[in-house]
Design a protein around this motif. Structure first.
Motif, PDB file in Angstrom:
ATOM      1  N   THR A 170       0.828  -1.216   0.000  1.00 31.65           N
ATOM      2  CA  THR A 170       0.000   0.000   0.000  1.00 31.65           C
ATOM      3  C   THR A 170       0.855   1.256   0.000  1.00 31.65           C
ATOM      4  OG1 THR A 170      -0.149   0.051   2.430  1.00 31.65           O
ATOM      5  CG2 THR A 170      -1.892  -1.139   1.221  1.00 31.65           C
ATOM      6  N   HIS A 171       2.067   1.145   0.553  1.00 27.90           N
ATOM      7  CA  HIS A 171       3.055   2.233   0.514  1.00 27.90           C
ATOM      8  C   HIS A 171       4.359   1.702   1.070  1.00 27.90           C
ATOM      9  CE1 HIS A 171       1.449   2.601   4.574  1.00 27.90           C
ATOM     10  NE2 HIS A 171       2.397   3.448   4.924  1.00 27.90           N
ATOM     11  N   GLY A 172       5.384   2.552   1.097  1.00 32.04           N
ATOM     12  CA  GLY A 172       6.715   2.047   1.388  1.00 32.04           C
ATOM     13  C   GLY A 172       7.209   2.196   2.815  1.00 32.04           C
ATOM     14  N   HIS A 173       6.379   2.645   3.742  1.00 36.98           N
ATOM     15  CA  HIS A 173       6.865   2.853   5.113  1.00 36.98           C
ATOM     16  C   HIS A 173       7.403   1.570   5.722  1.00 36.98           C
ATOM     17  CE1 HIS A 173       4.715   6.928   6.075  1.00 36.98           C
ATOM     18  NE2 HIS A 173       5.950   7.096   5.620  1.00 36.98           N
ATOM     19  N   TYR A 174       8.418   1.744   6.594  1.00 35.11           N
ATOM     20  CA  TYR A 174       9.147   0.613   7.177  1.00 35.11           C
ATOM     21  C   TYR A 174       8.224  -0.362   7.899  1.00 35.11           C
ATOM     22  CZ  TYR A 174       8.546   2.975  11.624  1.00 35.11           C
ATOM     23  OH  TYR A 174       7.974   3.551  12.728  1.00 35.11           O
ATOM     24  N   ASP A 175       7.129   0.136   8.475  1.00 28.66           N
ATOM     25  CA  ASP A 175       6.266  -0.757   9.246  1.00 28.66           C
ATOM     26  C   ASP A 175       5.274  -1.521   8.359  1.00 28.66           C
ATOM     27  OD1 ASP A 175       5.083   1.814   8.850  1.00 28.66           O
ATOM     28  OD2 ASP A 175       3.554   1.338  10.352  1.00 28.66           O
ATOM     29  N   HIS A 176       5.466  -1.477   7.037  1.00 30.48           N
ATOM     30  CA  HIS A 176       4.620  -2.239   6.112  1.00 30.48           C
ATOM     31  C   HIS A 176       5.437  -3.175   5.217  1.00 30.48           C
ATOM     32  CE1 HIS A 176       0.799   0.076   6.745  1.00 30.48           C
ATOM     33  NE2 HIS A 176       1.691   0.847   7.338  1.00 30.48           N
ATOM     34  N   VAL A 177       6.762  -3.047   5.252  1.00 30.93           N
ATOM     35  CA  VAL A 177       7.568  -3.734   4.228  1.00 30.93           C
ATOM     36  C   VAL A 177       8.674  -4.624   4.794  1.00 30.93           C
ATOM     37  CG1 VAL A 177       7.111  -1.794   2.661  1.00 30.93           C
ATOM     38  CG2 VAL A 177       9.284  -1.862   3.909  1.00 30.93           C
ATOM     39  N   GLY A 186      -0.699  11.489  -0.082  1.00 34.99           N
ATOM     40  CA  GLY A 186      -1.107  12.290   1.071  1.00 34.99           C
ATOM     41  C   GLY A 186      -0.366  11.821   2.316  1.00 34.99           C
ATOM     42  N   HIS A 187      -0.447  10.501   2.588  1.00 32.62           N
ATOM     43  CA  HIS A 187       0.345   9.915   3.682  1.00 32.62           C
ATOM     44  C   HIS A 187       1.786   9.730   3.209  1.00 32.62           C
ATOM     45  CE1 HIS A 187       1.294   7.445   7.147  1.00 32.62           C
ATOM     46  NE2 HIS A 187       1.649   6.454   6.361  1.00 32.62           N
ATOM     47  N   THR A 188       1.942   9.144   2.036  1.00 33.32           N
ATOM     48  CA  THR A 188       3.211   9.173   1.294  1.00 33.32           C
ATOM     49  C   THR A 188       2.857   9.476  -0.153  1.00 33.32           C
ATOM     50  OG1 THR A 188       3.178   6.840   0.604  1.00 33.32           O
ATOM     51  CG2 THR A 188       4.219   7.327   2.736  1.00 33.32           C
ATOM     52  N   GLY A 230      -4.716   0.832   3.426  1.00 37.22           N
ATOM     53  CA  GLY A 230      -3.369   1.229   3.825  1.00 37.22           C
ATOM     54  C   GLY A 230      -3.394   2.254   4.952  1.00 37.22           C
ATOM     55  N   ASP A 231      -2.509   3.237   4.861  1.00 32.82           N
ATOM     56  CA  ASP A 231      -2.502   4.295   5.874  1.00 32.82           C
ATOM     57  C   ASP A 231      -3.159   5.565   5.327  1.00 32.82           C
ATOM     58  OD1 ASP A 231      -1.189   2.490   7.417  1.00 32.82           O
ATOM     59  OD2 ASP A 231       0.609   3.695   7.734  1.00 32.82           O
ATOM     60  N   THR A 232      -4.010   5.388   4.301  1.00 25.78           N
ATOM     61  CA  THR A 232      -4.759   6.536   3.796  1.00 25.78           C
ATOM     62  C   THR A 232      -6.030   6.721   4.619  1.00 25.78           C
ATOM     63  OG1 THR A 232      -3.871   6.254   1.569  1.00 25.78           O
ATOM     64  CG2 THR A 232      -5.912   7.522   1.767  1.00 25.78           C
TER      65      THR A 232
HETATM   66 ZN    ZN Z   1       2.638   4.595   6.790  1.00 23.27          ZN
END
Ligand code: ZN
Length: 202
Positions: free
Chosen positions: A55-62, A120-122, A137-139
């Protein structure tokens, strides 16, 4: 198909989802648990991991991406703008195999995933729709939305992205499965989420 909810590692316990298809393939939405958690779940379903959709590249998702790719040879999809190789966005471009298709639709074993770009979030955030499910995701969170104050975040873009989600041609009974905390429905969010109508003040 079958869908399993697998929590990521503490302290953030990111929501991730493992879909296994009738053809015996695994599709992972975000990868934040220990790799073994996914490999065990796949083994229990007699399935092979073929896709990771981020959903995006943040460390807590990948966090499990590199190990799962190594173990299974799966294909990793993410908007390349989130592959920055930084502490916050740790994946490097070489670790992401594919950008989202130009027609924003992925077909896997008869399942259709529609991709909505929701910066927006990333900058590289997406929301995925498959059938009655919306992986937000985090949207979009239940009653809230992702933060916009980190590098690459934009409150103005978040407003536009949430308006896009509010107006998707999807019914109120669509299940909203966010990257953190509780689940919801699109109708519940349309009715009660103060961030959904694009009317919030700067
Ligand atoms: Zn995030």
């Amino acid at each position: 198909m079958k869908i399993q909810h697998i929590h990521g590692l503490p302290p953030l316990y990111t929501n991730t989802f493992l879909i296994t298809t009738d053809a015996g393939h695994g599709i992972l939405i975000d990868a934040a648990a220990a790799p073994e958690a996914y490999l065990d779940a796949l083994k229990a379903e007699n399935a092979t991991l073929t896709h990771i959709l981020l959903t995006h590249g943040h460390y807590d998702h990948v966090g499990a991406v590199a190990a799962l790719k190594q173990a299974t040879g799966c294909t990793v999809y993410m908007d390349p703008v989130d592959a920055a190789g930084t502490q916050l966005l740790p994946l490097k471009s070489g670790q992401v195999d594919k950008n989202w298709p130009a027609n924003n639709e992925l077909n896997i074993d008869g399942l259709t995933f529609k991709i909505y770009h929701t910066p927006g979030h990333t900058q590289g955030s997406v929301v995925l729709n498959c059938g009655n499910l919306l992986f937000s995701g985090d949207t979009l969170f239940a009653g809230s939305c992702g933060r916009t104050d980190m590098p690459g975040g934009s409150m103005r873009q978040m407003q536009e992205s949430l308006s896009l989600l509010a107006n998707l041609p999807l019914g109120d009974d669509t299940q909203v499965l966010p990257g953190h905390e509780s689940f919801s429905t699109l109708g519940q969010e349309r009715r009660t989420n103060p961030y959904m109508d694009g009317g919030w003040a700067y």
